[in-house]
Scaffold this motif. Structure first.
Motif, short mmCIF file in Angstrom:
data_model
loop_
_atom_site.label_atom_id
_atom_site.label_comp_id
_atom_site.label_asym_id
_atom_site.label_seq_id
_atom_site.Cartn_x
_atom_site.Cartn_y
_atom_site.Cartn_z
N ASP A 126 -6.97 8.31 1.17
CA ASP A 126 -8.38 7.94 1.22
C ASP A 126 -9.04 8.26 2.56
N ALA A 127 -8.28 8.35 3.63
CA ALA A 127 -8.87 8.56 4.96
C ALA A 127 -9.62 9.89 5.03
N ARG A 136 0.68 6.27 6.89
CA ARG A 136 0.37 5.04 7.59
C ARG A 136 1.53 4.68 8.52
N ARG A 179 0.70 6.71 13.03
CA ARG A 179 -0.76 6.81 13.02
C ARG A 179 -1.33 5.86 14.05
N SER A 229 0.84 -1.19 0.00
CA SER A 229 0.00 0.00 0.00
C SER A 229 0.88 1.25 0.00
N ASP A 281 -1.54 7.96 2.87
CA ASP A 281 -2.95 7.58 2.85
C ASP A 281 -3.75 8.75 2.28
#
Length: 562
Positions: free
Chosen positions: A162-163, A171, A175, A156, A160
């Motif tokens: 998309d959060a 990430r 976190r 991945s 991030d």
């Protein structure tokens, strides 16, 4: 892709080359200046992704022409082509009237090769696609596009996206879902709990003061500037002046730091939030720096804010260089936090801490009492009392003040001890205890009160000695607490040194592996080159042999034809 864009002054072709060259900096001789190492752009972009392409347009000033440049720093290009040197292809354009013409630095062939390299290894298919990127810029500005973003071990993206559609988060260990939940519950502590993983949270406190007209836009939404002082209660301002340069501090305002201390508004909930936000030249360098690691709950909720321009930032702007000035600043901040906590912790629901100052007064009192006990005939007048020692005369040798008040009318005959003139009575300034005793009943006489008054006695002296002993125990306990803190800090530093040694050893091993693999690769390439040369030589000899045979056959056929 990750796009970073501004509408600033842009970069000329020369400035663009300096920016994308390793180790170059025009600020290397300027102290305490951001950008003096010349590696920030390269290390930051390469940390986020493997490749970066930069578009910059600079408005012509002072008679110079308007220019625009495209440069690429690509790890993929260097790796796949086996380049031993870092090659940064770059092309420049110059505006002539309403058209853009290529600006040649060395030769048109070199310019064309750079263009082909950028097109091949960038996300754009042609020169026209590259030039379309300048449509996002106005008359001037810079557009940085980082692509082939790094991934974690699970495949991945490290970032991030998309959060939160208006934020960029990371990430991993920084976190913590529990902290995110706490941030929703405790609004005043939100930045403390989220700045490590949220770019929006971090950039909102990155600058202490925002200049007029300056904006930070993150994923289409403005970042609201946040002043950490707005999250505090019971604030107090203190001035710190470095002791090493007291003379300079009086002349140079940068040698002073105004420290704002206070409790975060959520401190009443007893969550472990504390630290100092240290700015340098208006930029946050040390966010929520925890200088005091108390064993218990001491120090919780205390947040500090200061701008320290007299300490030097590290090259990555994530800390300060370990200098004497920084060590003294750290020690002073520890003292300020301890003092502020001990004096004000009861305001947020903790038990009040008492750290009384040492005083020589109780020792003087104990010495005076002991002297009076050993010499009962001594009094303030220097004359021995008649009929033995009275409590009033004994009390006259003790410092302090005790006031005895009686009604004007008495129904009993005064005691002989009170029939003396007022000048011979114990002075009110020399009676210990600072106690005021009043009698309201008119039937009580002073002669009845005096013999039974509990003036300083052996019991009082024992109580005072016990009290002093308790104070000394508290002082000793505080000293032991500070000593334990220093031991813990020393142990922490030893652990950090050990970790740094391990990192250095690991880096040495990686370097050795890199050198070994590089040597192996060099040997392999040398062998391949030798084999190719040998094959080329064999092929050349074969060709020569075939040519000789062809000539012989031609000669033979010519003879037959004749």
């Amino acid at each position: 892709m990750l796009v970073v864009q501004d509408n600033g002054g842009g970069m000329t072709p020369d400035k663009m080359r300096q920016c994308m060259s390793l180790g170059y900096s025009a600020k290397s001789k300027l102290a305490n200046t951001i950008g003096q190492y010349g590696n920030g752009f390269k290390t930051s972009t390469m940390r986020l992704g493997a490749d970066v392409v930069v578009f910059s347009r600079c408005w012509g000033k002072y008679g110079e022409s308007t220019t625009q440049s495209v440069g690429m720093l690509s790890y993929s290009f260097l790796r796949d082509t086996g380049k031993e040197d870092i090659v940064v292809p770059m092309i420049d354009y110059e505006k002539m009237g309403e058209t853009w013409n290529m600006q040649v630095k060395s030769s048109s062939d070199c310019w064309q090769r750079n263009l082909e390299t950028i097109v091949q290894w960038s996300p754009y298919e042609s020169e026209e696609d590259l030039l379309r990127q300048f449509n996002f810029l106005d008359d001037q500005g810079t557009r940085i596009i980082i692509y082939n973003l790094w991934e974690d071990e699970e495949g991945s993206l490290e970032l991030d996206l998309d959060a939160d559609q208006h934020d960029i988060q990371i990430r991993g260990a920084n976190r913590d879902e529990k902290k995110i939940q706490m941030a929703n519950m405790y609004s005043s502590s939100r930045h403390f709990l989220t700045y490590r993983h949220s770019l929006r949270s971090y950039t909102s406190i990155l600058y202490r003061r925002i200049p007029p007209g300056f904006r930070i836009i993150l994923r289409g939404k403005d970042v609201d500037h946040h002043n950490i002082a707005d999250d505090l209660i019971h604030t107090k301002e203190l001035v710190y002046k470095p002791a090493a340069s007291a003379d300079a501090a009086a002349k140079d305002p940068n040698m002073l730091a105004v420290v704002t201390l206070g409790f975060v508004k959520d401190a009443r909930c007893h969550i472990d939030i504390q630290g100092f936000n240290v700015y340098h030249k208006n930029r946050l360098i040390k966010p929520f720096w925890r200088v005091w690691n108390a064993a218990g709950s001491d120090g919780r909720g205390v947040i500090g804010i200061l701008e320290a321009n007299f300490v030097e930032p590290a090259h990555d702007k994530q800390g300060f260089e370990r200098t004497i000035a920084l060590s003294r600043l750290e020690a002073r901040l520890v003292h300020l936090q301890k003092t502020f906590w001990s004096e004000n912790c009861h305001l947020i629901g903790y038990a009040q801490r008492r750290h009384p100052k040492k005083s020589a007064l109780p020792e003087k009192k104990a010495s005076a009492i002991a002297k009076d006990k050993s010499n009962p005939k001594h009094n303030t007048k220097g004359n021995p009392p008649k009929g033995g020692s009275s409590p009033a005369l004994a009390a006259s040798n003790i410092e302090g003040r005790t006031r005895f008040e009686t009604p004007a009318r008495n129904h009993h005959k005064p005691s002989p001890s009170l029939e003396k003139p007022q000048s011979e009575c114990p002075s009110a300034d020399k009676v210990a205890g600072n106690v005021q005793v009043k009698t309201e009943d008119t039937s009580v006489d002073a002669s009845f009160l005096f013999p039974y008054s509990t003036l300083p006695s052996t019991t009082d002296m024992v109580l005072k000695l016990k009290e002093e002993n308790g104070r000394l125990r508290n002082s000793l306990r505080n000293v032991l607490h500070d000593l334990q803190y220093e031991k813990d800090k020393s142990k922490s530093l030893e652990n950090q040194i050990h970790e740094m040694k391990q990192k250095i050893d690991k880096m040495d091993q990686e370097q050795e592996q890199f050198v070994s693999s590089f040597s192996e690769e060099r040997s392999r390439r040398d062998k391949e080159e030798e084999n190719l040369r040998r094959r080329a030589k064999e092929a050349s000899e074969t060709i020569q042999g075939l040519l000789r045979k062809v000539r012989i056959l031609e000669a033979t056929s010519a003879m037959h034809s004749h």
